[in-house]
Design a protein around this motif. Structure first.
Motif, mmCIF file in Angstrom:
data_model
loop_
_atom_site.group_PDB
_atom_site.id
_atom_site.type_symbol
_atom_site.label_atom_id
_atom_site.label_comp_id
_atom_site.label_asym_id
_atom_site.label_seq_id
_atom_site.Cartn_x
_atom_site.Cartn_y
_atom_site.Cartn_z
ATOM 1 N N LYS A 164 -1.589 8.205 -2.459
ATOM 2 C CA LYS A 164 -2.419 7.680 -1.363
ATOM 3 C C LYS A 164 -1.564 7.260 -0.168
ATOM 4 C CE LYS A 164 -3.938 4.318 -3.977
ATOM 5 N NZ LYS A 164 -3.179 4.488 -5.224
ATOM 6 N N SER A 165 -0.522 6.466 -0.448
ATOM 7 C CA SER A 165 0.313 5.970 0.661
ATOM 8 C C SER A 165 1.034 7.123 1.337
ATOM 9 C CB SER A 165 1.342 4.965 0.159
ATOM 10 O OG SER A 165 0.679 3.874 -0.408
ATOM 11 N N THR A 166 1.476 8.089 0.545
ATOM 12 C CA THR A 166 2.177 9.229 1.130
ATOM 13 C C THR A 166 1.242 9.981 2.082
ATOM 14 O OG1 THR A 166 3.516 9.407 -0.865
ATOM 15 C CG2 THR A 166 3.466 11.331 0.586
ATOM 16 N N LEU A 167 -0.012 10.132 1.693
ATOM 17 C CA LEU A 167 -0.961 10.839 2.561
ATOM 18 C C LEU A 167 -1.159 10.073 3.875
ATOM 19 C CD1 LEU A 167 -2.566 13.447 2.312
ATOM 20 C CD2 LEU A 167 -4.541 12.119 1.634
ATOM 21 N N PRO A 176 -5.464 6.033 -8.720
ATOM 22 C CA PRO A 176 -4.566 5.128 -9.433
ATOM 23 C C PRO A 176 -3.191 5.070 -8.785
ATOM 24 C CG PRO A 176 -4.838 7.188 -10.657
ATOM 25 C CD PRO A 176 -5.758 7.253 -9.479
ATOM 26 N N SER A 177 -2.400 4.095 -9.202
ATOM 27 C CA SER A 177 -1.059 3.912 -8.654
ATOM 28 C C SER A 177 -0.229 5.187 -8.812
ATOM 29 C CB SER A 177 -0.408 2.743 -9.404
ATOM 30 O OG SER A 177 0.852 2.517 -8.877
ATOM 31 N N GLY A 178 0.454 5.575 -7.750
ATOM 32 C CA GLY A 178 1.344 6.724 -7.804
ATOM 33 C C GLY A 178 0.668 8.062 -7.558
ATOM 34 N N CYS A 179 -0.631 8.057 -7.218
ATOM 35 C CA CYS A 179 -1.338 9.337 -7.053
ATOM 36 C C CYS A 179 -1.093 9.953 -5.663
ATOM 37 C CB CYS A 179 -2.829 9.179 -7.312
ATOM 38 S SG CYS A 179 -3.693 8.348 -5.993
HETATM 39 P P1 ATP Z 1 0.531 2.869 -5.152
HETATM 40 O O1 ATP Z 1 -0.954 2.656 -5.256
HETATM 41 O O2 ATP Z 1 1.281 2.374 -6.362
HETATM 42 O O3 ATP Z 1 1.112 2.390 -3.864
HETATM 43 P P2 ATP Z 1 0.290 5.621 -4.228
HETATM 44 O O4 ATP Z 1 -0.936 6.280 -4.760
HETATM 45 O O5 ATP Z 1 0.227 5.101 -2.840
HETATM 46 O O6 ATP Z 1 0.782 4.484 -5.217
HETATM 47 P P3 ATP Z 1 2.638 7.012 -3.347
HETATM 48 O O7 ATP Z 1 3.369 5.758 -2.972
HETATM 49 O O8 ATP Z 1 2.125 7.871 -2.286
HETATM 50 O O9 ATP Z 1 1.466 6.687 -4.365
HETATM 51 O O10 ATP Z 1 3.624 7.858 -4.283
HETATM 52 C C1 ATP Z 1 3.268 9.117 -4.830
HETATM 53 C C2 ATP Z 1 4.441 9.661 -5.629
HETATM 54 O O11 ATP Z 1 5.483 10.034 -4.726
HETATM 55 C C3 ATP Z 1 5.042 8.682 -6.598
HETATM 56 O O12 ATP Z 1 5.462 9.386 -7.749
HETATM 57 C C4 ATP Z 1 6.235 8.129 -5.841
HETATM 58 O O13 ATP Z 1 7.233 7.699 -6.724
HETATM 59 C C5 ATP Z 1 6.672 9.339 -5.034
HETATM 60 N N1 ATP Z 1 7.331 8.995 -3.755
HETATM 61 C C6 ATP Z 1 6.741 8.417 -2.692
HETATM 62 N N2 ATP Z 1 7.612 8.252 -1.678
HETATM 63 C C7 ATP Z 1 8.805 8.738 -2.136
HETATM 64 C C8 ATP Z 1 10.126 8.869 -1.562
HETATM 65 N N3 ATP Z 1 10.375 8.458 -0.320
HETATM 66 N N4 ATP Z 1 11.069 9.440 -2.323
HETATM 67 C C9 ATP Z 1 10.810 9.858 -3.580
HETATM 68 N N5 ATP Z 1 9.587 9.779 -4.168
HETATM 69 C C10 ATP Z 1 8.611 9.220 -3.473
#
Ligand code: ATP
Length: 362
Positions: free
Chosen positions: A59-62, A54-57
């Motif tokens: 994925k993009s950070t990984l 789900p959103s915010g889990c």
């Molecule tokens: P989405 O599907 O909405 O893109 P995601 O699964 O890719 O979400 P991420 O973007 O990796 O999730 O974010 C994971 C968590 O890390 C979130 O709580 C986000 O707010 C936080 N986060 C990501 N990048 C940063 C940053 N540069 N500074 C602070 N918090 C961050």
């Protein structure tokens, strides 16, 4: 819009020697936010991995950690067994041999299609670079739009330019962040299928981020299911669908009827029947998660008595809401074949126990 299929069948993407990509106890914090925690898995060489959650889990950070745009706070990342991020080494993004496709494609607006596709090839002489970019663009069906500017392209065409740009330098690993989410449904199906075909052709290892379980099942050899920064399950689509690690994982893949029960004599006893207790101890409270497609209607007098509350025709399938004594919420049934019962009809409800998952409550 020209389809990938319009590309000449003689044009093929250059194959690469794929690499394994491993995460070992990887964590990433932004201040107090633990975006990634203790992630461990390996994408095998040539494998297409769907990073799902789900959103915010996280994925993009990984993906950003794998590309080298971000550095991990803990753990290490290895490419073919060699540390590229971690306490002992950090290989910058441009030296990883990793390609990236962003959700918004991130095309350079002032460069034409050819200029965008050739952008990552500054270390080749320009004739070789242009020939490689030309080949990739023809492969994705854009041979006729080489001089177009990004602003003049449709969403699907922009996605193809981004894809061509990513494969031109022949990356051993391709990282794609929600690459189909900006496309409308019809275009998404076509572009998705062709992208997977292209990935197979290049042989590159791929990590594709998506929040759509069906998409993950369509494209991936294996799915890495994430929740709140952690990996909760890794497996192929069939395994994750049929043996989800917990109720939340099951909910992610399918709408479920959730019925409370208690374990008696080795079975979870509920108002709609008794189901194998899946190892839960005697006296335990549990939930039977019943897939809507596991329910069949019979003539009244047989099986579990119920009543049709509502039916909705949705083309390929029909949705039914069924009242059952002892249940607060109606049971939701999904039928593919025609059903003779109208709202108000008394019916017998049959549930296929093979499609029922049992989990401990809480
Ligand atoms: P989405 O599907 O909405 O893109 P995601 O699964 O890719 O979400 P991420 O973007 O990796 O999730 O974010 C994971 C968590 O890390 C979130 O709580 C986000 O707010 C936080 N986060 C990501 N990048 C940063 C940053 N540069 N500074 C602070 N918090 C961050």
């Amino acid at each position: 819009m020209a389809d990938f299929q319009n590309a000449s069948p003689r044009i093929r993407a250059s194959a690469v020697i794929p690499a394994t990509l491993s995460f070992e106890g990887v964590g990433k914090s932004f201040g107090d936010i633990h975006a990634i925690e203790d992630v461990t898995f390996t994408a095998e060489a040539g494998e297409v991995i769907g990073l799902l959650g789900p959103s915010g889990c996280g994925k993009s950070t990984l993906l950003r950690l794998a590309s080298g745009i971000e550095e991990p706070t803990r753990g290490r990342i290895l490419l073919d067994g060699r540390e590229i991020s971690g306490p002992n080494a950090f290989v910058p993004p441009e030296r990883r041999g990793v390609g990236l496709v962003f959700q918004d494609y991130a095309l350079f607006p002032h460069l034409d299609v050819m200029g965008n596709a050739a952008f990552g090839l500054s270390n080749l002489d320009s004739r070789t670079a242009l020939a490689a970019a030309d080949n990739a663009l023809r492969r994705v069906g854009l041979g006729h739009r080489l001089r177009a500017m990004p602003g003049d392209l449709s969403g699907g065409e922009q996605q193809r330019v981004a894809l061509a740009r990513a494969i031109v330098p022949r990356p051993r690993v391709l990282l794609m962040d929600e690459p189909f989410s900006n496309l409308d449904k019809r275009m998404r199906d076509t572009v998705r299928e062709e992208t997977v075909a292209l990935l197979r052709e290049t042989g590159a290892t791929a990590l594709i981020v998506t929040h759509d379980p069906e998409e993950a099942m369509r494209i991936a050899d294996r799915i890495v299911l994430m929740r709140t920064g952690r990996v909760v399950q890794v497996g192929d689509a069939r395994a994750i669908y049929h043996q989800p690690v917990d109720l939340e994982a099951a909910r992610f893949f399918c709408d479920l009827n959730e019925v409370q029960g208690i374990v008696r004599n080795g079975g979870l006893t509920t108002p709609v029947g008794t189901f194998p207790a899946n190892g839960l101890a005697e006296g335990c409270l549990g939930i039977a998660a019943i897939r809507p497609q596991s329910i069949r209607l019979r003539a009244p007098g047989f099986c579990l008595p119920g009543r049709v509350l509502e039916r909705r025709f949705l083309g390929e399938l029909e949705l039914f809401d069924l009242a059952v004594q002892g249940l607060d919420a109606p049971l939701r049934m999904r039928a593919r074949e025609s059903v003779p019962f109208q709202p108000g009809a008394d019916v017998g409800i049959e549930i296929d126990p093979r499609e029922v998952l049992v989990f401990a409550t809480g």
